[in-house]
Enzyme design. Structure first.
Site, PDB file in Angstrom:
ATOM      1  N   CYS A 119      -9.046  -5.951 -36.806  1.00 44.68           N
ATOM      2  CA  CYS A 119      -9.761  -7.162 -37.222  1.00 44.68           C
ATOM      3  C   CYS A 119      -8.721  -8.215 -37.557  1.00 44.68           C
ATOM      4  O   CYS A 119      -7.528  -7.939 -37.554  1.00 44.68           O
ATOM      5  CB  CYS A 119     -10.574  -6.895 -38.481  1.00 44.68           C
ATOM      6  N   ARG A 127      -8.439 -10.612 -32.015  1.00 45.23           N
ATOM      7  CA  ARG A 127      -8.338  -9.324 -32.700  1.00 45.23           C
ATOM      8  C   ARG A 127      -9.702  -8.664 -32.928  1.00 45.23           C
ATOM      9  O   ARG A 127      -9.775  -7.519 -33.368  1.00 45.23           O
ATOM     10  CB  ARG A 127      -7.657  -9.505 -34.064  1.00 45.23           C
ATOM     11  N   TRP A 177     -13.744  -6.415 -35.830  1.00 43.76           N
ATOM     12  CA  TRP A 177     -13.852  -5.496 -34.697  1.00 43.76           C
ATOM     13  C   TRP A 177     -14.338  -4.210 -35.333  1.00 43.76           C
ATOM     14  O   TRP A 177     -13.571  -3.470 -35.945  1.00 43.76           O
ATOM     15  CB  TRP A 177     -12.479  -5.330 -34.048  1.00 43.76           C
ATOM     16  N   ASN A 228      -8.805  -4.849 -42.635  1.00 44.76           N
ATOM     17  CA  ASN A 228      -8.492  -4.495 -41.257  1.00 44.76           C
ATOM     18  C   ASN A 228      -7.943  -3.076 -41.294  1.00 44.76           C
ATOM     19  O   ASN A 228      -6.969  -2.827 -41.988  1.00 44.76           O
ATOM     20  CB  ASN A 228      -7.442  -5.472 -40.707  1.00 44.76           C
ATOM     21  N   GLY A 229      -8.569  -2.144 -40.584  1.00 45.01           N
ATOM     22  CA  GLY A 229      -8.082  -0.769 -40.578  1.00 45.01           C
ATOM     23  C   GLY A 229      -9.225   0.206 -40.780  1.00 45.01           C
ATOM     24  O   GLY A 229     -10.390  -0.152 -40.625  1.00 45.01           O
ATOM     25  N   GLU A 278      -4.058   6.842 -11.682  1.00 43.95           N
ATOM     26  CA  GLU A 278      -4.060   5.692 -12.584  1.00 43.95           C
ATOM     27  C   GLU A 278      -2.884   4.757 -12.276  1.00 43.95           C
ATOM     28  O   GLU A 278      -3.029   3.534 -12.302  1.00 43.95           O
ATOM     29  CB  GLU A 278      -4.038   6.184 -14.045  1.00 43.95           C
ATOM     30  N   LYS A 329      -3.376   0.827 -11.271  1.00 43.26           N
ATOM     31  CA  LYS A 329      -2.735  -0.285 -11.990  1.00 43.26           C
ATOM     32  C   LYS A 329      -2.013  -1.194 -10.999  1.00 43.26           C
ATOM     33  O   LYS A 329      -2.091  -2.409 -11.077  1.00 43.26           O
ATOM     34  CB  LYS A 329      -1.724   0.206 -13.039  1.00 43.26           C
ATOM     35  N   GLU A 365      -4.506  -3.257  -8.678  1.00 40.81           N
ATOM     36  CA  GLU A 365      -5.341  -4.303  -9.249  1.00 40.81           C
ATOM     37  C   GLU A 365      -4.560  -5.518  -9.716  1.00 40.81           C
ATOM     38  O   GLU A 365      -5.105  -6.614  -9.718  1.00 40.81           O
ATOM     39  CB  GLU A 365      -6.235  -3.761 -10.369  1.00 40.81           C
ATOM     40  N   HIS A 422      -1.310  17.207   4.215  1.00 41.13           N
ATOM     41  CA  HIS A 422      -2.565  17.351   4.971  1.00 41.13           C
ATOM     42  C   HIS A 422      -2.983  16.031   5.612  1.00 41.13           C
ATOM     43  O   HIS A 422      -4.151  15.851   5.938  1.00 41.13           O
ATOM     44  CB  HIS A 422      -3.658  17.893   4.050  1.00 41.13           C
ATOM     45  N   LYS A 435     -13.342  -8.046 -16.692  1.00 45.79           N
ATOM     46  CA  LYS A 435     -13.069  -7.000 -17.696  1.00 45.79           C
ATOM     47  C   LYS A 435     -14.218  -5.992 -17.786  1.00 45.79           C
ATOM     48  O   LYS A 435     -13.980  -4.804 -17.852  1.00 45.79           O
ATOM     49  CB  LYS A 435     -12.808  -7.658 -19.051  1.00 45.79           C
TER      50      LYS A 435
HETATM   51  C1  F6R Z   1      -8.854  -0.817 -14.546  1.00 45.31           C
HETATM   52  C2  F6R Z   1     -10.050  -1.083 -15.320  1.00 45.31           C
HETATM   53  C3  F6R Z   1     -11.364  -0.686 -14.746  1.00 45.31           C
HETATM   54  C4  F6R Z   1     -12.264  -0.091 -15.832  1.00 45.31           C
HETATM   55  C5  F6R Z   1     -13.669   0.170 -15.272  1.00 45.31           C
HETATM   56  C6  F6R Z   1     -14.566   0.834 -16.280  1.00 45.31           C
HETATM   57  O1  F6R Z   1      -7.708  -1.235 -15.204  1.00 45.31           O
HETATM   58  O2  F6R Z   1      -9.994  -1.620 -16.388  1.00 45.31           O
HETATM   59  O3  F6R Z   1     -11.216   0.202 -13.685  1.00 45.31           O
HETATM   60  O4  F6R Z   1     -11.675   1.083 -16.297  1.00 45.31           O
HETATM   61  O5  F6R Z   1     -14.247  -1.030 -14.856  1.00 45.31           O
HETATM   62  O6  F6R Z   1     -14.722   0.042 -17.407  1.00 45.31           O
HETATM   63  P1  F6R Z   1     -15.243   0.636 -18.760  1.00 45.31           P
HETATM   64  O7  F6R Z   1     -14.238   1.598 -19.249  1.00 45.31           O
HETATM   65  O8  F6R Z   1     -15.394  -0.565 -19.654  1.00 45.31           O
HETATM   66  O9  F6R Z   1     -16.552   1.297 -18.471  1.00 45.31           O
END
Ligand code: F6R
Length: 602
Positions: free
Chosen positions: A2, A27, A74, A100-101, A477, A481, A484, A500, A597
């Site tokens: 927070c 935050r 948060w 916060n915490g 993963e 990264k 994207e 294969h 996001k």
């Molecule tokens: C990759 C990324 C996305 C999310 C995916 C699921 O860096 O952020 O692949 O992981 O859209 O999102 P959540 O976890 O919010 O359901």
């Protein structure tokens, strides 16, 4: 996570606080509140929602007084609503505080205070602190003594801002494992979770350390130790950042900041779940049909979860992308099924739909979520929070490693209940998990080398990431990264799969990133590296064995840790490599093209 801002001086406190809150909104932003004081009376306005909306709706800027504290939330304990917003007060209404915490032992303290006749108005852990100080005040000679006595009883992490009507010339701020910094002005003093909150007024700052508190007046500040009350000499530092830089705490991008926040976030994930993990594990221990559902990075966390459940709890879960599960599993779920949904945002459309389907069919649904009060938490029967704090960069980083942390805790506890692993092994894993923040710090030290590596590889067209066992999701993963944010084509593969088919794509200089920790499959990984090398691939190996130095072109030395915990530190160099490649190629890693996001449509 927070945000806190406090002010005492000659300006209208509400103006300074509202501006500060806007700068701290990154935050947390599910609710906000302000307390000011004038004429020995506290004025409090707070509610769920964004600061701008609340400022208008509640009239934040009409609040009287020249001292006050604000908070942007948060949520960690208690859903985001008006009564759970901070400030929280004691019974008398004379003490108000923001926090916060996480207070780990709040349930026990709350029970004790209820027994002594205190009445609570919220579900927060924070309110407990206000009542605890009120209680200690009864047997103390002054407020500061009561404050110290109360704080000694708290377990967990906290930064606090406290105002008391009985002492009209001062404010108190406390730091224990959550950030807090003082701003020293001319005839005015500030305190905040982060410098940008007051940088407009002063660049002279005093950083509090863990276990310290500050008493501030308009023209003085004194910092003391929480346990002894002894004064601590502090030097004033001058900050040279611009406001724009400081909002990212000096980092050029939120993603880099969030990568560096991982040690802190993992600690919060551990602290925040320690007390409740047993209860959750007990509720799910009897299910044998377990299905993980998730998307993207959360899906990779689910894959790690599968390995953890298999190896420790001897359960064999299915892992499905939520978008597939919805259409394929309708007839395969019933009330003997446990669905574990993993979602950072708690708002991903496919994951929510999968959860709803599971509920409709009578399955038990456990959600592993970062955003408190999000839709997923409302659908689920049970929720575990990852406590990573807000993630602003689109690419998931700290929310992934905290998902892994929580899943590891859950698998350990399940194994303990079912009796599928020795107590000695489980204890050792728990101890190593507590050390993972340090291991992540060590992994972060490769930043410079990874930037140089990115410079050498920035024109590569394809990357391959290979791993086995728990290293396989790490390979997936790492590739995600890279794709994207750098827009370079990348594939994550189980190393066994290489020959294969994909081996046909390996030619001179193609980067192959090998996840090769010591463990069951290390020798097999070495053979796969050699196969790639024989086709003149450029191999970057991550591992703890020096043997890799001989077989790979670049060796990223990782700390030794139980193989089951390697996904946490091993992903960090992959995040950094993707970040540097994105920046070198002129991309904004915080806002990759075509991506959002939260994916709230199917
Ligand atoms: C990759 C990324 C996305 C999310 C995916 C699921 O860096 O952020 O692949 O992981 O859209 O999102 P959540 O976890 O919010 O359901």
């Amino acid at each position: 996570m927070c945000g806190i801002i406090g002010y005492i001086g000659d300006r209208p406190a509400c103006e300074v606080i509202v501006k500060g809150l806007k700068r701290l909104e990154y935050r947390g932003y599910d609710s906000a509140g302000i307390v000011t004081e004038e004429g020995g009376r506290l004025y409090i306005k707070k509610g769920a929602g964004r600061i701008d909306e609340l400022a208008e709706k509640l009239g934040f800027l009409e609040m009287p007084g020249k001292r006050g504290i604000g908070h942007t939330r948060w949520a960690t304990h208690g859903v985001p609503n008006d009564s759970n917003a901070h400030p929280q007060t004691d019974c008398s209404g004379e003490i108000a505080l923001v926090h916060n915490g996480i207070i780990e032992n709040f349930a026990e303290l709350r029970g004790e205070l209820l027994g002594k006749g205190h009445t609570f108005k919220s579900d927060t852990d924070t309110e407990t602190i206000a009542h605890l100080i009120e209680e200690e005040l009864k047997s103390s000679s002054n407020f500061e003594e009561a404050l110290r006595k109360a704080l000694k009883r708290l377990k967990g992490s906290f930064a606090l801002g406290i105002i008391y009507t009985g002492e009209p010339d001062r404010l108190y701020f406390v730091r224990n494992e959550s950030p807090l910094v003082l701003g020293i002005g001319d005839g005015e003093t500030f305190a905040a979770s982060d410098i940008p909150a007051f940088l407009e007024y002063t660049n002279r700052v005093v950083f509090l350390d863990d276990g310290e508190y500050a008493v501030i007046t308009m023209d003085s500040y004194v910092v003391k130790k929480l346990d002894t009350g002894e004064v601590v000499e502090k030097s004033v530092q001058e900050i040279t950042w611009t406001l724009e830089m400081a909002e990212k705490a000096g980092y050029p991008h939120f993603m880099l900041k969030e990568i560096h926040e991982q040690p802190r976030a993992i600690k919060d994930a551990i602290h925040g779940n320690r007390e409740i993990i047993r209860g959750i594990a007990e509720e799910i221990a009897n299910y044998d049909r377990i299905i993980f559902v998730a998307m993207g990075t959360s899906y990779h966390a689910a894959l790690v979860g599968k390995y953890l459940f298999q190896r420790l709890a001897k359960k064999v879960p299915i892992v499905e992308e939520a978008s597939e599960f919805r259409y394929e599993f309708e007839d395969l779920i019933d009330d003997r099924t446990l669905v574990i949904a993993i979602t950072q945002s708690g708002e991903t459309a496919d994951t929510l739909a999968a959860m709803k389907l599971a509920k409709k069919k009578g399955a038990k649904v456990l959600a592993v979520v970062n955003v408190v009060g999000s839709m997923a938490t409302r659908i689920a029967d049970l929720t575990l929070y990852t406590h990573a704090g807000p993630e602003i960069g689109v690419a998931a980083t700290k929310t992934y490693t905290t998902q892994l942390t929580v899943l590891t805790m859950l698998a350990i506890e399940l194994a303990r209940i079912i009796g599928t692993a020795s107590e000695e092994h489980l204890r050792r894993l728990e101890e190593e998990l507590i050390r993972t923040p340090e291991l992540v710090e060590l992994a972060l030290k490769h930043d410079g080398a990874l930037r140089e590596l990115a410079e050498a590889l920035m024109d590569s067209r394809d990357f391959f990431y290979i791993g086995r066992g728990v290293g396989f999701p790490t390979a997936l993963e790492g590739a995600l990264k890279l794709k994207e944010i750098s827009y370079i084509h990348a594939e994550g593969l189980s190393a066994g799969e290489l020959k294969h088919g994909p081996l046909a794509l390996i030619e001179d200089g193609v980067p192959v990133v090998a996840i090769a920790p010591s463990g069951k499959t290390f020798e097999k990984m070495v053979s796969n590296i050699e196969e790639a090398k024989a086709r003149r691939a450029f191999v970057i190996a991550l591992g703890d064995s020096k043997k890799l130095e001989k077989v790979a072109d670049v060796f990223i030395q990782m700390p030794e840790v139980d193989e089951l915990l390697t996904p946490i530190p091993y992903v960090v160099p992959l995040q950094l490599l993707a970040y540097h490649l994105a920046v070198l190629r002129g991309n904004d890693p915080d806002k990759p093209r075509n991506l959002a996001k939260s994916v709230t449509v199917e």
